[in-house]
Design a protein around this motif. Structure first.
Motif, PDB file in Angstrom:
ATOM      1  N   LYS A  46      31.601  44.278  32.469  1.00 58.96           N
ATOM      2  CA  LYS A  46      32.801  43.466  32.363  1.00 58.96           C
ATOM      3  C   LYS A  46      33.940  44.232  32.995  1.00 58.96           C
ATOM      4  O   LYS A  46      34.099  45.430  32.766  1.00 58.96           O
ATOM      5  CB  LYS A  46      33.124  43.162  30.898  1.00 58.96           C
ATOM      6  CG  LYS A  46      32.067  42.342  30.206  1.00 58.96           C
ATOM      7  CD  LYS A  46      32.427  42.108  28.758  1.00 58.96           C
ATOM      8  CE  LYS A  46      31.305  41.357  28.072  1.00 58.96           C
ATOM      9  NZ  LYS A  46      31.590  41.125  26.668  1.00 58.96           N
ATOM     10  N   GLY A  47      34.726  43.554  33.795  1.00 60.14           N
ATOM     11  CA  GLY A  47      35.839  44.216  34.450  1.00 60.14           C
ATOM     12  C   GLY A  47      37.063  43.331  34.492  1.00 60.14           C
ATOM     13  O   GLY A  47      36.974  42.107  34.408  1.00 60.14           O
ATOM     14  N   THR A  55      40.222  47.883  34.537  1.00 59.59           N
ATOM     15  CA  THR A  55      39.327  48.429  33.525  1.00 59.59           C
ATOM     16  C   THR A  55      37.928  47.872  33.742  1.00 59.59           C
ATOM     17  O   THR A  55      37.755  46.790  34.307  1.00 59.59           O
ATOM     18  CB  THR A  55      39.780  48.053  32.100  1.00 59.59           C
ATOM     19  OG1 THR A  55      39.819  46.637  31.988  1.00 59.59           O
ATOM     20  CG2 THR A  55      41.134  48.647  31.780  1.00 59.59           C
ATOM     21  N   ALA A  56      36.955  48.620  33.281  1.00 58.05           N
ATOM     22  CA  ALA A  56      35.562  48.174  33.346  1.00 58.05           C
ATOM     23  C   ALA A  56      34.826  48.709  32.124  1.00 58.05           C
ATOM     24  O   ALA A  56      35.111  49.795  31.638  1.00 58.05           O
ATOM     25  CB  ALA A  56      34.900  48.672  34.615  1.00 58.05           C
ATOM     26  N   VAL A  57      33.872  47.929  31.633  1.00 57.16           N
ATOM     27  CA  VAL A  57      33.042  48.327  30.495  1.00 57.16           C
ATOM     28  C   VAL A  57      31.596  47.984  30.831  1.00 57.16           C
ATOM     29  O   VAL A  57      31.307  46.885  31.304  1.00 57.16           O
ATOM     30  CB  VAL A  57      33.464  47.584  29.201  1.00 57.16           C
ATOM     31  CG1 VAL A  57      32.550  47.941  28.054  1.00 57.16           C
ATOM     32  CG2 VAL A  57      34.898  47.894  28.845  1.00 57.16           C
ATOM     33  N   SER A  72      27.789  51.605  24.896  1.00 62.28           N
ATOM     34  CA  SER A  72      28.843  51.083  25.763  1.00 62.28           C
ATOM     35  C   SER A  72      29.636  52.237  26.346  1.00 62.28           C
ATOM     36  O   SER A  72      29.782  53.292  25.726  1.00 62.28           O
ATOM     37  CB  SER A  72      29.759  50.128  24.996  1.00 62.28           C
ATOM     38  OG  SER A  72      30.381  50.804  23.942  1.00 62.28           O
ATOM     39  N   THR A  74      33.134  53.012  29.002  1.00 62.79           N
ATOM     40  CA  THR A  74      34.270  52.493  29.752  1.00 62.79           C
ATOM     41  C   THR A  74      34.366  53.203  31.088  1.00 62.79           C
ATOM     42  O   THR A  74      33.675  54.189  31.340  1.00 62.79           O
ATOM     43  CB  THR A  74      35.584  52.694  28.977  1.00 62.79           C
ATOM     44  OG1 THR A  74      35.795  54.091  28.800  1.00 62.79           O
ATOM     45  CG2 THR A  74      35.539  51.994  27.635  1.00 62.79           C
ATOM     46  N   ASP A  75      35.269  52.697  31.944  1.00 60.36           N
ATOM     47  CA  ASP A  75      35.429  53.288  33.274  1.00 60.36           C
ATOM     48  C   ASP A  75      35.967  54.707  33.221  1.00 60.36           C
ATOM     49  O   ASP A  75      35.766  55.486  34.138  1.00 60.36           O
ATOM     50  CB  ASP A  75      36.331  52.418  34.144  1.00 60.36           C
ATOM     51  CG  ASP A  75      37.701  52.194  33.521  1.00 60.36           C
ATOM     52  OD1 ASP A  75      37.828  52.391  32.300  1.00 60.36           O
ATOM     53  OD2 ASP A  75      38.624  51.829  34.253  1.00 60.36           O
ATOM     54  N   THR A  77      34.821  57.061  31.582  1.00 62.50           N
ATOM     55  CA  THR A  77      33.678  57.962  31.500  1.00 62.50           C
ATOM     56  C   THR A  77      33.223  58.440  32.867  1.00 62.50           C
ATOM     57  O   THR A  77      32.736  59.548  33.007  1.00 62.50           O
ATOM     58  CB  THR A  77      32.512  57.251  30.785  1.00 62.50           C
ATOM     59  OG1 THR A  77      33.011  56.690  29.583  1.00 62.50           O
ATOM     60  CG2 THR A  77      31.403  58.197  30.458  1.00 62.50           C
ATOM     61  N   GLY A  86      35.118  57.413  26.011  1.00 62.16           N
ATOM     62  CA  GLY A  86      34.791  56.001  26.116  1.00 62.16           C
ATOM     63  C   GLY A  86      33.332  55.675  25.860  1.00 62.16           C
ATOM     64  O   GLY A  86      32.916  54.548  26.062  1.00 62.16           O
ATOM     65  N   THR A  88      30.241  54.963  23.359  1.00 61.64           N
ATOM     66  CA  THR A  88      29.975  54.552  21.986  1.00 61.64           C
ATOM     67  C   THR A  88      28.502  54.202  21.845  1.00 61.64           C
ATOM     68  O   THR A  88      27.937  53.542  22.709  1.00 61.64           O
ATOM     69  CB  THR A  88      30.811  53.310  21.628  1.00 61.64           C
ATOM     70  OG1 THR A  88      32.175  53.583  21.895  1.00 61.64           O
ATOM     71  CG2 THR A  88      30.672  52.958  20.174  1.00 61.64           C
ATOM     72  N   ASP A 102      31.405  56.901  17.779  1.00 64.09           N
ATOM     73  CA  ASP A 102      32.295  57.122  18.917  1.00 64.09           C
ATOM     74  C   ASP A 102      32.152  58.586  19.310  1.00 64.09           C
ATOM     75  O   ASP A 102      32.581  59.483  18.576  1.00 64.09           O
ATOM     76  CB  ASP A 102      33.729  56.784  18.518  1.00 64.09           C
ATOM     77  CG  ASP A 102      34.667  56.757  19.696  1.00 64.09           C
ATOM     78  OD1 ASP A 102      34.300  57.242  20.785  1.00 64.09           O
ATOM     79  OD2 ASP A 102      35.792  56.236  19.530  1.00 64.09           O
TER      80      ASP A 102
END
Length: 180
Positions: A46-47, A55-57, A72, A74-75, A77, A86, A88, A102
């Protein structure tokens, strides 16, 4: 070139091969984790991009029997070099419990869910505890019918309490009164 091909062919013809062993080998000997049945692996990206920020995940989810294993990232990372910011890790049994870890904050979060029937109406209860934040929240929701619902939320150790009544009029308009 043709001579090389001919030599290779001759060598293969003179080679004696044993017949293949066709007896089945148990799956547990071939793969050590064969008893763990991974039903489905899902991945999603997802971005979002705006003028000043993007952002991106990335989410990787694996169904292992009754449990869902999810990771998960995030960007953050990967953008500034490999890091654990980011990241998890989750283990979930739907409608029963969720455990989140986390990685950069070293924080565990536990969530337990249950449903009981009170006067033949479903009462859903949720208990959430975050270890590092030392925060515990209790939620409850009682549905009288499809249009009437009473819900409550309380954070232990504080004065944060919420009581809400929802009424859906003719399936279109929702009216809510809330005590906070």
């Amino acid at each position: 070139m043709d001579r090389l091909k001919a030599k290779a062919t001759v060598k293969l013809q003179n080679l004696k091969l044993k017949p293949l062993d066709t007896t089945p080998v148990p799956l547990s000997r071939r793969f050590p984790f064969s008893n763990l049945k991974l039903r489905k692996i899902k991945a999603s990206l997802k971005g979002r991009y705006t003028n000043d920020k993007s952002t991106a995940v990335v989410i990787l989810s694996v169904n292992a029997g009754d449990l869902k294993l999810r990771s998960s990232m995030t960007d953050v990372t990967v953008v500034k070099g490999p890091s654990l910011n980011g990241l998890t890790l989750d283990v979930e049994k739907p409608d029963f419990f969720i455990t989140d870890y986390d990685v950069p904050k070293k924080n565990f979060r536990f969530q337990f869910m249950n449903s009981v029937r009170v006067a033949d109406k479903p009462l859903k209860l949720t208990y959430i505890h975050s270890r590092r934040d030392n925060r515990t929240v209790v939620d409850g929701s009682l549905a009288f019918d499809s249009a009437n619902k009473l819900s409550t939320n309380y954070m232990l150790g504080t004065r944060n309490y919420m009581l809400k009544y929802s009424y859906m009029h003719k399936g279109v308009t929702t009216l809510e009164s809330c005590y906070d």
